[in-house]
Design a protein around this motif. Structure first.
Motif, mmCIF file in Angstrom:
data_model
loop_
_atom_site.group_PDB
_atom_site.id
_atom_site.type_symbol
_atom_site.label_atom_id
_atom_site.label_comp_id
_atom_site.label_asym_id
_atom_site.label_seq_id
_atom_site.Cartn_x
_atom_site.Cartn_y
_atom_site.Cartn_z
ATOM 1 N N THR A 161 0.847 -1.188 0.000
ATOM 2 C CA THR A 161 0.000 0.000 0.000
ATOM 3 C C THR A 161 0.885 1.241 0.000
ATOM 4 O O THR A 161 2.062 1.169 0.361
ATOM 5 N N ILE A 162 0.309 2.359 -0.425
ATOM 6 C CA ILE A 162 1.029 3.627 -0.395
ATOM 7 C C ILE A 162 0.602 4.353 0.873
ATOM 8 O O ILE A 162 -0.567 4.740 1.012
ATOM 9 N N GLU A 163 1.521 4.494 1.804
ATOM 10 C CA GLU A 163 1.197 5.120 3.082
ATOM 11 C C GLU A 163 0.861 6.603 2.898
ATOM 12 O O GLU A 163 1.358 7.262 1.996
ATOM 13 N N GLY A 164 0.019 7.115 3.805
ATOM 14 C CA GLY A 164 -0.326 8.529 3.776
ATOM 15 C C GLY A 164 -1.512 8.834 2.886
ATOM 16 O O GLY A 164 -2.141 7.940 2.320
ATOM 17 N N GLN A 165 -1.813 10.108 2.760
ATOM 18 C CA GLN A 165 -2.972 10.570 2.004
ATOM 19 C C GLN A 165 -2.548 11.603 0.967
ATOM 20 O O GLN A 165 -1.573 12.328 1.162
ATOM 21 N N PRO A 166 -3.286 11.684 -0.154
ATOM 22 C CA PRO A 166 -3.006 12.744 -1.132
ATOM 23 C C PRO A 166 -3.176 14.112 -0.487
ATOM 24 O O PRO A 166 -3.932 14.267 0.481
ATOM 25 N N PRO A 167 -2.499 15.141 -0.986
ATOM 26 C CA PRO A 167 -2.554 16.464 -0.359
ATOM 27 C C PRO A 167 -3.860 17.190 -0.650
ATOM 28 O O PRO A 167 -4.564 16.891 -1.618
ATOM 29 N N SER A 168 -4.165 18.141 0.197
ATOM 30 C CA SER A 168 -5.258 19.066 -0.090
ATOM 31 C C SER A 168 -4.824 19.976 -1.232
ATOM 32 O O SER A 168 -3.661 20.366 -1.320
ATOM 33 N N LEU A 169 -5.764 20.283 -2.117
ATOM 34 C CA LEU A 169 -5.427 21.116 -3.271
ATOM 35 C C LEU A 169 -6.025 22.514 -3.138
ATOM 36 O O LEU A 169 -6.436 23.126 -4.113
ATOM 37 N N GLY A 170 -6.018 23.021 -1.904
ATOM 38 C CA GLY A 170 -6.533 24.366 -1.679
ATOM 39 C C GLY A 170 -5.662 25.438 -2.310
ATOM 40 O O GLY A 170 -6.125 26.538 -2.602
ATOM 41 N N ASP A 171 -4.401 25.119 -2.531
ATOM 42 C CA ASP A 171 -3.476 26.037 -3.205
ATOM 43 C C ASP A 171 -2.776 25.283 -4.328
ATOM 44 O O ASP A 171 -2.602 24.060 -4.266
ATOM 45 N N GLU A 172 -2.345 26.021 -5.351
ATOM 46 C CA GLU A 172 -1.562 25.408 -6.403
ATOM 47 C C GLU A 172 -0.228 24.955 -5.810
ATOM 48 O O GLU A 172 0.414 25.712 -5.068
ATOM 49 N N PRO A 173 0.217 23.716 -6.093
ATOM 50 C CA PRO A 173 1.432 23.201 -5.461
ATOM 51 C C PRO A 173 2.665 24.063 -5.747
ATOM 52 O O PRO A 173 2.920 24.443 -6.890
ATOM 53 N N THR A 174 3.413 24.359 -4.688
ATOM 54 C CA THR A 174 4.678 25.082 -4.835
ATOM 55 C C THR A 174 5.858 24.199 -4.420
ATOM 56 O O THR A 174 7.007 24.588 -4.556
ATOM 57 N N SER A 175 5.543 23.019 -3.897
ATOM 58 C CA SER A 175 6.559 22.019 -3.563
ATOM 59 C C SER A 175 6.078 20.693 -4.139
ATOM 60 O O SER A 175 4.976 20.604 -4.674
ATOM 61 N N CYS A 176 6.882 19.672 -4.070
ATOM 62 C CA CYS A 176 6.473 18.377 -4.610
ATOM 63 C C CYS A 176 5.290 17.840 -3.803
ATOM 64 O O CYS A 176 5.415 17.604 -2.592
ATOM 65 N N PRO A 177 4.138 17.611 -4.424
ATOM 66 C CA PRO A 177 2.966 17.171 -3.663
ATOM 67 C C PRO A 177 3.103 15.755 -3.102
ATOM 68 O O PRO A 177 2.409 15.399 -2.150
ATOM 69 N N PHE A 178 4.020 14.961 -3.668
ATOM 70 C CA PHE A 178 4.190 13.591 -3.183
ATOM 71 C C PHE A 178 5.232 13.491 -2.062
ATOM 72 O O PHE A 178 5.338 12.452 -1.407
ATOM 73 N N ALA A 179 5.955 14.569 -1.812
ATOM 74 C CA ALA A 179 7.065 14.535 -0.856
ATOM 75 C C ALA A 179 6.681 13.992 0.526
ATOM 76 O O ALA A 179 7.447 13.200 1.101
ATOM 77 N N PRO A 180 5.519 14.360 1.108
ATOM 78 C CA PRO A 180 5.192 13.837 2.448
ATOM 79 C C PRO A 180 5.013 12.319 2.488
ATOM 80 O O PRO A 180 5.092 11.714 3.561
ATOM 81 N N ARG A 181 4.789 11.679 1.338
ATOM 82 C CA ARG A 181 4.585 10.226 1.295
ATOM 83 C C ARG A 181 5.798 9.509 0.704
ATOM 84 O O ARG A 181 5.768 8.299 0.528
ATOM 85 N N CYS A 182 6.839 10.244 0.384
ATOM 86 C CA CYS A 182 7.954 9.709 -0.388
ATOM 87 C C CYS A 182 9.143 9.335 0.507
ATOM 88 O O CYS A 182 9.568 10.134 1.353
ATOM 89 N N ALA A 183 9.694 8.153 0.283
ATOM 90 C CA ALA A 183 10.860 7.693 1.060
ATOM 91 C C ALA A 183 12.160 8.273 0.540
ATOM 92 O O ALA A 183 13.206 8.103 1.174
ATOM 93 N N HIS A 184 12.112 8.976 -0.618
ATOM 94 C CA HIS A 184 13.339 9.489 -1.241
ATOM 95 C C HIS A 184 13.385 11.016 -1.270
ATOM 96 O O HIS A 184 14.185 11.589 -2.004
ATOM 97 N N ALA A 185 12.529 11.660 -0.492
ATOM 98 C CA ALA A 185 12.415 13.116 -0.554
ATOM 99 C C ALA A 185 13.671 13.807 -0.017
ATOM 100 O O ALA A 185 14.270 13.374 0.967
ATOM 101 N N PHE A 186 14.071 14.894 -0.709
ATOM 102 C CA PHE A 186 15.159 15.762 -0.272
ATOM 103 C C PHE A 186 14.561 17.031 0.323
ATOM 104 O O PHE A 186 13.358 17.290 0.204
ATOM 105 N N ALA A 187 15.389 17.833 0.930
ATOM 106 C CA ALA A 187 14.918 19.118 1.455
ATOM 107 C C ALA A 187 14.350 19.967 0.319
ATOM 108 O O ALA A 187 13.362 20.692 0.500
ATOM 109 N N ARG A 188 14.960 19.884 -0.861
ATOM 110 C CA ARG A 188 14.500 20.663 -2.005
ATOM 111 C C ARG A 188 13.063 20.309 -2.389
ATOM 112 O O ARG A 188 12.305 21.166 -2.860
ATOM 113 N N CYS A 189 12.669 19.041 -2.182
ATOM 114 C CA CYS A 189 11.320 18.594 -2.532
ATOM 115 C C CYS A 189 10.261 19.329 -1.709
ATOM 116 O O CYS A 189 9.121 19.489 -2.160
ATOM 117 N N MET A 190 10.639 19.756 -0.516
ATOM 118 C CA MET A 190 9.680 20.424 0.370
ATOM 119 C C MET A 190 9.495 21.898 0.039
ATOM 120 O O MET A 190 8.585 22.546 0.544
#
Length: 333
Positions: free
Chosen positions: A275-304
């Motif tokens: 399974t893919i842990e976590g939940q998709p992000p809220s889209l109240g704002d247009e993404p300015t960071s990687c939307p998958f970063a909170p669920r990603c095991a390979h995220a860098f600081a830049r992704c945030m």
């Protein structure tokens, strides 16, 4: 006059926003892709990833709460967003066919199947009543419905779920469209009927040379029918490429996670499905960071802090991700 050098469909920077009482929802965020005549593109992603809204935005088939706020849609080189209401209706009825997920909500229960097919033929093809009836019977036969002349007088409730979906395909194909948009057309059907519908679409594509957009959450279906795959997440394309290449070397962590959720058929005792842990992000704002970063095991600081742009990884394959799976390090872009 048609530009013969242009793709059948060319989408650039498409953005769609839903205006709700709770605030805006940025459902489609800068989508860009092209579709050639005769090509079948599969669009995959979780529920809520923006697949259906994107495709409905192409022909402005959106509810009143939705607004296309940016981007360009060209069909055979013609600006769809600049078309008049009459031109758009003609395009939808003649050149673009739609097959939706649930045929019972798309077919009118108080009209016969024959009337629902012939109405389109008479309006967009200029046929007489007799000509439209003959053509309607031909279409039902084309999609595998037996005794089509008699069944023209039947109502939707007199057909099984699989047969109703075939009727929807017949209606979509009535005017020999150049583009067919199929929105999860087999999701509500049993496996046997799914296979029949997929084989039917594959056969009709060969006969009619249609461009097809097949929206689904089922990567297994896409593997069997698509030329190219578009993977969507949080209203944007995170990866796209030829189907074999994308399955062989997925570049985005989300694509890799989707592929890992597929059941493995082996002679050994089955393991628990991933399974893919976590939940998709809220889209109240247009993404300015990687939307998958909170669920990603390979995220860098830049992704945030920075939303990645799509980069070419060769062979018509591109990905929107800072992580390079070949090196395990950040991409040099």
């Amino acid at each position: 006059m048609r530009d013969t050098t242009a793709p059948l469909l060319d989408v650039a920077g498409l953005k769609t926003v839903f205006h709700t009482r709770s605030g805006d929802v940025h459902a489609v965020n800068s989508i860009s892709f092209a579709l050639e005549a005769g090509e079948l593109v599969g669009v995959v992603g979780e529920s809520g990833s923006g697949k259906s809204v994107t495709m409905m935005s192409l022909m402005d088939l959106l509810p009143r709460s939705a607004e296309i706020v940016g981007g360009e849609v060209l069909f055979e080189g013609r600006d769809v967003r600049g078309m008049t209401r009459a031109e758009l209706l003609q395009l939808r009825g003649r050149d673009v066919g739609f097959v939706f997920q649930d045929p019972m909500t798309s077919l009118n229960p108080v009209f016969t199947v024959g009337r629902q097919i012939t109405e389109r033929l008479r309006k967009h093809m200029g046929m007489t009543k007799a000509e439209a009836k003959v053509r309607a019977a031909e279409l039902l036969g084309l999609v595998g419905i037996s005794d089509p002349e008699r069944r023209l007088s039947d109502y939707p409730h007199q057909f099984s779920g699989g047969m109703r979906q075939r009727v929807m395909i017949a209606i979509a194909l009535a005017c020999d469209p150049k583009l067919l948009i199929a929105d999860e057309p087999t999701t509500a059907l049993d496996v046997t009927i799914q296979a029949q519908i997929i084989e039917l679409v594959r056969d009709l594509r060969r006969k009619l040379d249609m461009g097809i957009i097949w929206i689904t959450h089922d990567l297994g279906v896409v593997a069997g029918i698509a030329d190219r795959v578009i993977v969507m997440y949080a209203g944007q394309i995170v990866e796209q490429g030829p189907v074999r290449d994308l399955f062989a070397r997925p570049q985005h962590p989300y694509t890799r996670a989707l592929l890992e959720t597929l059941p493995k058929v082996t002679g050994e005792r089955s393991e628990r499905l991933h399974t893919i842990e976590g939940q998709p992000p809220s889209l109240g704002d247009e993404p300015t960071s990687c939307p998958f970063a909170p669920r990603c095991a390979h995220a860098f600081a830049r992704c945030m802090t920075e939303n990645p742009f799509r980069v070419d990884v060769g062979g018509g394959h591109d990905v929107a991700c800072w992580w390079d799976p070949e090196t395990g390090e950040m991409r040099d872009v």
